[in-house]
Design an enzyme around this catalytic site. Structure first.
Site, short mmCIF file in Angstrom:
data_model
loop_
_atom_site.label_atom_id
_atom_site.label_comp_id
_atom_site.label_asym_id
_atom_site.label_seq_id
_atom_site.Cartn_x
_atom_site.Cartn_y
_atom_site.Cartn_z
CD GLU A 1 22.97 -49.40 26.43
OE1 GLU A 1 22.73 -50.51 26.85
OE2 GLU A 1 22.84 -49.18 25.18
CE LYS B 1 17.62 -52.15 24.34
NZ LYS B 1 18.59 -52.62 25.12
#
Length: 214
Positions: free
Chosen positions: A41, A130
């Site tokens: 990421e 998340k």
């Protein structure tokens, strides 16, 4: 969405690249990939992140999934997708972001914290949620508590996830964990140690791989 879920379940680890600039993203990403990290990421709060995403997609091709993090606005979705991001990660639940991502057929790991936010993110079409910032609110115990009434939601604990925590989170039912500083250390700064990153990455991958699905 299913492809991202499958990758999370297979590899169980996301490496978060966040720094004052993206100069070292490529070097660090190659070290991470060599150690077995397959989901990366690059956060859009890092200047130069879109160009880094494009470069990493070109360098790694199908050998890794490169995502864009810190996606907060629909315009961020466009920037990330134009750069070649295979998936998006948000810090919060913004329906407009999820709608734009769906329109562009790009899966989202949506940031949330409370049970209400987690459920909302899932119902809005997130591929996974998340749980952030997980360490600040109880770590493994918190994840286990919120997962009990939400067993169908794939959760990715993020924020203060250290090597010693990986097994606990995955045993508690997380589909994967995401790590930034505890994994990257100083590797993204000028003069930071890439050999040390390789060691840490190998340790994180070893811990996560014990729970990987074939």
């Amino acid at each position: 969405m299913n492809d991202l879920q499958a990758a999370l379940a297979e590899h169980r680890l996301v490496a978060i690249l966040r720094a004052s600039d993206a100069t070292r993203f490529a070097d660090a990403a190659m070290v991470l990939h060599a150690a077995g990290v397959r989901l990366l990421e690059a956060t859009l709060t890092t200047p130069g992140a879109p160009a880094a995403i494009t470069a990493l997609r070109l360098a790694l091709g199908e050998a890794a999934l490169i995502g864009a993090g810190s996606v907060r606005e629909p315009s961020d979705v466009d920037v990330a997708v134009d750069a070649g991001a295979a998936y998006l990660i948000t810090p919060t639940v913004n329906p407009a972001v999820l709608e734009r991502a769906a329109a562009l057929d790009t899966p989202v790991i949506c940031g949330a914290l409370t049970p209400t936010e987690i459920d909302q993110a899932w119902r809005l079409g997130a591929a996974a949620v998340k749980v952030f910032p997980v360490a600040a609110v109880g770590g493994v115990a918190y994840l286990r508590a919120v997962r009990a009434p939400l067993p169908d939601v794939p959760l990715v604990p993020t924020g203060g996830v250290h090597l010693a925590d990986v097994e606990g989170y995955l045993r508690a039912g997380a589909i994967a964990v995401a790590a930034a500083t505890p994994l990257l250390g100083d590797a993204l700064s000028s003069g930071g140690s890439l050999p040390d990153l390789a060691t840490r990455a190998g340790e994180f991958v070893a811990a996560a791989s014990r729970f990987a699905t074939a």
